[in-house]
Scaffold this motif. Structure first.
Motif, PDB file in Angstrom:
ATOM      1  N   GLY A   1       0.805  -1.208   0.000  1.00 27.38           N
ATOM      2  CA  GLY A   1       0.000   0.000   0.000  1.00 27.38           C
ATOM      3  C   GLY A   1       0.841   1.261   0.000  1.00 27.38           C
ATOM      4  O   GLY A   1       1.797   1.393  -0.772  1.00 27.38           O
ATOM      5  N   ILE A   2       0.475   2.177   0.868  1.00 26.20           N
ATOM      6  CA  ILE A   2       1.178   3.457   0.976  1.00 26.20           C
ATOM      7  C   ILE A   2       2.678   3.241   1.161  1.00 26.20           C
ATOM      8  O   ILE A   2       3.507   3.936   0.555  1.00 26.20           O
ATOM      9  N   LEU A   3       3.036   2.251   1.992  1.00 28.50           N
ATOM     10  CA  LEU A   3       4.456   2.056   2.308  1.00 28.50           C
ATOM     11  C   LEU A   3       5.252   1.609   1.084  1.00 28.50           C
ATOM     12  O   LEU A   3       6.452   1.905   0.973  1.00 28.50           O
ATOM     13  N   ASP A   4       4.617   0.902   0.162  1.00 23.93           N
ATOM     14  CA  ASP A   4       5.281   0.526  -1.091  1.00 23.93           C
ATOM     15  C   ASP A   4       5.639   1.781  -1.882  1.00 23.93           C
ATOM     16  O   ASP A   4       6.764   1.928  -2.397  1.00 23.93           O
ATOM     17  N   THR A   5       4.692   2.710  -1.982  1.00 22.44           N
ATOM     18  CA  THR A   5       4.952   3.960  -2.693  1.00 22.44           C
ATOM     19  C   THR A   5       5.959   4.826  -1.952  1.00 22.44           C
ATOM     20  O   THR A   5       6.743   5.548  -2.578  1.00 22.44           O
ATOM     21  N   VAL A   6       5.956   4.774  -0.629  1.00 27.05           N
ATOM     22  CA  VAL A   6       6.939   5.520   0.158  1.00 27.05           C
ATOM     23  C   VAL A   6       8.356   5.083  -0.214  1.00 27.05           C
ATOM     24  O   VAL A   6       9.244   5.917  -0.423  1.00 27.05           O
ATOM     25  N   ARG A   7       8.571   3.790  -0.333  1.00 28.27           N
ATOM     26  CA  ARG A   7       9.910   3.308  -0.688  1.00 28.27           C
ATOM     27  C   ARG A   7      10.341   3.830  -2.051  1.00 28.27           C
ATOM     28  O   ARG A   7      11.473   4.280  -2.232  1.00 28.27           O
ATOM     29  N   ALA A   8       9.436   3.776  -3.027  1.00 26.19           N
ATOM     30  CA  ALA A   8       9.773   4.253  -4.374  1.00 26.19           C
ATOM     31  C   ALA A   8      10.000   5.758  -4.396  1.00 26.19           C
ATOM     32  O   ALA A   8      10.909   6.256  -5.073  1.00 26.19           O
ATOM     33  N   THR A   9       9.188   6.492  -3.653  1.00 28.72           N
ATOM     34  CA  THR A   9       9.283   7.954  -3.665  1.00 28.72           C
ATOM     35  C   THR A   9      10.529   8.427  -2.932  1.00 28.72           C
ATOM     36  O   THR A   9      11.183   9.397  -3.356  1.00 28.72           O
ATOM     37  N   ARG A  10      10.877   7.771  -1.857  1.00 32.13           N
ATOM     38  CA  ARG A  10      12.121   8.125  -1.156  1.00 32.13           C
ATOM     39  C   ARG A  10      13.329   7.936  -2.070  1.00 32.13           C
ATOM     40  O   ARG A  10      14.287   8.714  -2.018  1.00 32.13           O
ATOM     41  N   ALA A  11      13.282   6.918  -2.920  1.00 32.13           N
ATOM     42  CA  ALA A  11      14.426   6.620  -3.792  1.00 32.13           C
ATOM     43  C   ALA A  11      14.485   7.541  -5.016  1.00 32.13           C
ATOM     44  O   ALA A  11      15.525   7.623  -5.676  1.00 32.13           O
TER      45      ALA A  11
ATOM     46  N   LEU B   1      -2.282  24.505  -8.579  1.00 33.48           N
ATOM     47  CA  LEU B   1      -2.212  23.525  -7.506  1.00 33.48           C
ATOM     48  C   LEU B   1      -2.279  24.193  -6.134  1.00 33.48           C
ATOM     49  O   LEU B   1      -1.634  25.213  -5.897  1.00 33.48           O
ATOM     50  N   ALA B   2      -3.056  23.592  -5.245  1.00 31.96           N
ATOM     51  CA  ALA B   2      -3.066  23.960  -3.833  1.00 31.96           C
ATOM     52  C   ALA B   2      -2.292  22.886  -3.089  1.00 31.96           C
ATOM     53  O   ALA B   2      -2.584  21.690  -3.227  1.00 31.96           O
ATOM     54  N   SER B   3      -1.312  23.278  -2.305  1.00 27.51           N
ATOM     55  CA  SER B   3      -0.383  22.330  -1.694  1.00 27.51           C
ATOM     56  C   SER B   3      -0.817  21.945  -0.276  1.00 27.51           C
ATOM     57  O   SER B   3      -1.127  22.807   0.543  1.00 27.51           O
ATOM     58  N   THR B   4      -0.813  20.634  -0.013  1.00 27.64           N
ATOM     59  CA  THR B   4      -1.195  20.104   1.296  1.00 27.64           C
ATOM     60  C   THR B   4      -0.094  19.219   1.849  1.00 27.64           C
ATOM     61  O   THR B   4       0.369  18.296   1.178  1.00 27.64           O
ATOM     62  N   PHE B   5       0.317  19.490   3.087  1.00 28.39           N
ATOM     63  CA  PHE B   5       1.273  18.641   3.791  1.00 28.39           C
ATOM     64  C   PHE B   5       0.522  17.476   4.430  1.00 28.39           C
ATOM     65  O   PHE B   5      -0.391  17.665   5.234  1.00 28.39           O
ATOM     66  N   LEU B   6       0.909  16.250   4.053  1.00 25.39           N
ATOM     67  CA  LEU B   6       0.293  15.042   4.596  1.00 25.39           C
ATOM     68  C   LEU B   6       1.384  14.121   5.152  1.00 25.39           C
ATOM     69  O   LEU B   6       1.456  12.945   4.822  1.00 25.39           O
ATOM     70  N   GLY B   7       2.256  14.689   5.984  1.00 27.18           N
ATOM     71  CA  GLY B   7       3.297  13.866   6.602  1.00 27.18           C
ATOM     72  C   GLY B   7       2.720  12.741   7.429  1.00 27.18           C
ATOM     73  O   GLY B   7       3.327  11.681   7.573  1.00 27.18           O
ATOM     74  N   ALA B   8       1.507  12.943   7.957  1.00 31.05           N
ATOM     75  CA  ALA B   8       0.824  11.908   8.741  1.00 31.05           C
ATOM     76  C   ALA B   8      -0.099  11.095   7.833  1.00 31.05           C
ATOM     77  O   ALA B   8      -1.309  11.031   8.028  1.00 31.05           O
ATOM     78  N   HIS B   9       0.504  10.466   6.831  1.00 34.99           N
ATOM     79  CA  HIS B   9      -0.236   9.653   5.864  1.00 34.99           C
ATOM     80  C   HIS B   9      -0.220   8.181   6.267  1.00 34.99           C
ATOM     81  O   HIS B   9      -1.143   7.429   5.974  1.00 34.99           O
ATOM     82  N   ALA B  10       0.844   7.772   6.908  1.00 39.45           N
ATOM     83  CA  ALA B  10       0.995   6.404   7.397  1.00 39.45           C
ATOM     84  C   ALA B  10       2.107   6.424   8.444  1.00 39.45           C
ATOM     85  O   ALA B  10       2.890   7.371   8.509  1.00 39.45           O
ATOM     86  N   ILE B  11       2.157   5.381   9.248  1.00 40.90           N
ATOM     87  CA  ILE B  11       3.251   5.257  10.215  1.00 40.90           C
ATOM     88  C   ILE B  11       4.364   4.459   9.545  1.00 40.90           C
ATOM     89  O   ILE B  11       4.160   3.299   9.166  1.00 40.90           O
ATOM     90  N   PRO B  12       5.530   5.065   9.331  1.00 40.62           N
ATOM     91  CA  PRO B  12       6.598   4.353   8.629  1.00 40.62           C
ATOM     92  C   PRO B  12       7.099   3.160   9.442  1.00 40.62           C
ATOM     93  O   PRO B  12       6.955   3.124  10.673  1.00 40.62           O
ATOM     94  N   PRO B  13       7.679   2.166   8.769  1.00 46.40           N
ATOM     95  CA  PRO B  13       8.115   0.943   9.467  1.00 46.40           C
ATOM     96  C   PRO B  13       9.038   1.213  10.643  1.00 46.40           C
ATOM     97  O   PRO B  13       8.965   0.523  11.666  1.00 46.40           O
ATOM     98  N   GLU B  14       9.886   2.241  10.515  1.00 43.23           N
ATOM     99  CA  GLU B  14      10.845   2.518  11.589  1.00 43.23           C
ATOM    100  C   GLU B  14      10.181   3.041  12.860  1.00 43.23           C
ATOM    101  O   GLU B  14      10.818   3.114  13.917  1.00 43.23           O
ATOM    102  N   TYR B  15       8.894   3.396  12.770  1.00 40.43           N
ATOM    103  CA  TYR B  15       8.155   3.881  13.946  1.00 40.43           C
ATOM    104  C   TYR B  15       6.969   2.974  14.286  1.00 40.43           C
ATOM    105  O   TYR B  15       6.109   3.357  15.082  1.00 40.43           O
ATOM    106  N   LYS B  16       6.942   1.783  13.724  1.00 39.91           N
ATOM    107  CA  LYS B  16       5.772   0.919  13.882  1.00 39.91           C
ATOM    108  C   LYS B  16       5.480   0.588  15.343  1.00 39.91           C
ATOM    109  O   LYS B  16       4.317   0.488  15.749  1.00 39.91           O
TER     110      LYS B  16
END
Length: 423
Positions: free
Chosen positions: A118-128, A184-199
């Motif tokens: 899910g979200i975490l899969d896209t997080v890995r790709a986006t971080r890279a 575009l209207a910009s929205t910060f969504l840092g709280a989109h999921a809990i990353p694995p390192e904070y599970k």
């Protein structure tokens, strides 16, 4: 009194849908059916701003065209305000077509997320991914949206989940806003999921969001809004409240991913905090609907998400409209739960799955969607003084847009008085 100068004229619109009269507040209840249609209409603009709109004979009487004015013959077709998409995640890397088989097999959204997908899969790709890669992908998706009639949209971060990666996404959004016709209207969504390192310690991640990410975003002026995924297994109501209050203190207006899967109280939280919108709401409670109806918060419904997740529970749009909730529609474009960036598809689904009438749908993708972004003074309707953002569709009746959904009926897209698609 002299005539109004104009450098742009669209005429011979069989049905010119203005959505006018609701720039101060969103439409509610029966008002959603009032789309302000003008038969045999015309619209004139000067320097990208609407100067006159109404029956063609009246507009031609009011305006004097510049010698080199651009004149568009709508050919008796339907013309709408530029579509507004108030909930997208348009900047990301990678794709998740492999999840389709999981969904077909009956795996739920939260089950896929719990397995690290899910979200975490896209997080890995986006971080890279680097900024250039993200910008190129975002520009391609925006081109598709524009071609289908979207002229204003929201863009969320949320696939970084570190300070640096969230800032990277927001910087790309700002770059795209300055270089692409879609506003575009910009929205910060840092709280989109809990990353694995904070599970095992999600509260520590909330600390990171409130104490490091939000101040950094605010210092750079990278976001107008702050959103949070308030959902079982993601962020609790109390964690969400803490994040949104911290954002509000820093000048960002709150938004909430609310009651998407479980009735957790996200709608009530959005109303309590005066959020500009509460989005999803498939599992909203009776109390949540009541609180939204009493508030200024717009309910943004996302039928393409339920459709793509193969869910059975759609947001109770009819009940919300009957109770006086201000309802808008959006695509929720993202690589997992809604890889749909055509608002025309959303419009067709809203009629079939949310049981909204075609007129209600048009109000929900124009002026009410603009209210869900705090942009109703500028876009969302065709009225003098607003941006000349409009779309000509290959239809002679506005209901045809929802009836014949699944193909692109937009033939000409005008942004700030300039033809940007077709013509």
């Amino acid at each position: 009194m002299g005539k109004i100068k104009a450098d742009f004229l669209l005429h011979n619109a069989g049905q010119l849908v203005t959505a006018a009269g609701f720039s101060e507040r969103p439409k509610r209840g029966a008002e959603l059916a009032d789309i302000g249609m003008v038969e045999n209409g015309a619209l004139a603009a000067q320097d990208g701003v609407i100067a006159a709109v109404g029956p063609e004979a009246q507009v031609r009487e009011q305006v004097e065209l510049d010698r080199d004015a651009r004149v568009i013959d709508a050919g008796g077709r339907v013309v709408l305000p530029g579509l507004v998409d108030p909930h997208t995640h348009v900047v990301f890397a990678g794709s998740r077509e492999h999840e389709l088989e999981m969904k077909i097999a009956g795996m739920s959204y939260l089950e896929i997320l719990a397995r690290g997908g899910g979200i975490l899969d896209t997080v890995r790709a986006t971080r890279a991914a680097g900024r250039e890669e993200l910008a190129a992908a975002g520009r391609r998706y925006l081109d598709q949206m524009l071609a289908h009639g979207t002229t204003t949209a929201e863009a969320k971060s949320g696939y970084g989940l570190t300070t640096g990666d969230e800032m990277k996404i927001l910087a790309v959004i700002r770059e795209l806003d300055g270089s692409h016709p879609v506003d575009l209207a910009s929205t910060f969504l840092g709280a989109h999921a809990i990353p694995p390192e904070y599970k095992t310690n999600p509260d520590a991640f909330v600390d990171l969001v409130t104490e490091e990410m939000l101040p950094a975003v605010a210092r750079e002026g990278l976001a107008e809004f702050c959103d949070v995924f308030c959902e079982e297994g993601v962020f609790t109501v109390e964690q969400s409240r803490r994040i949104l209050l911290a954002a509000r203190r820093l000048g960002m207006r709150p938004k909430v991913h609310a009651d998407e899967i479980v009735s957790l109280g996200g709608a009530e939280l959005a109303a309590e905090l005066g959020a500009v919108s509460a989005d999803h709401l498939m599992a909203v409670s009776e109390e949540g609907i009541r609180r939204l109806a009493e508030s200024g918060t717009v309910a943004v419904l996302l039928p393409a998400t339920t459709f793509c997740l193969m869910g059975k529970q759609y947001a109770p749009a009819r009940l919300m409209i009957e109770r006086g909730v201000a309802v808008a529609l959006a695509s929720d474009f993202n690589p997992g739960s809604s890889p749909v960036n055509s608002m025309q598809v959303v419009m067709g689904l809203a009629c079939r799955q949310l049981k909204m009438t075609p007129a209600e749908v048009i109000s929900a993708v124009t002026i009410n969607a603009a209210h869900a972004l705090g942009r109703a003074a500028r876009v969302g309707s065709l009225e003098p003084g607003k941006q000349a953002d409009l779309v000509v569709f290959d239809a002679v009746d506005y209901r045809y847009l929802m009836y014949r959904f699944g193909i692109n009926l937009a033939t000409t897209v005008i942004k700030k008085g300039k033809v940007v698609v077709g013509g």
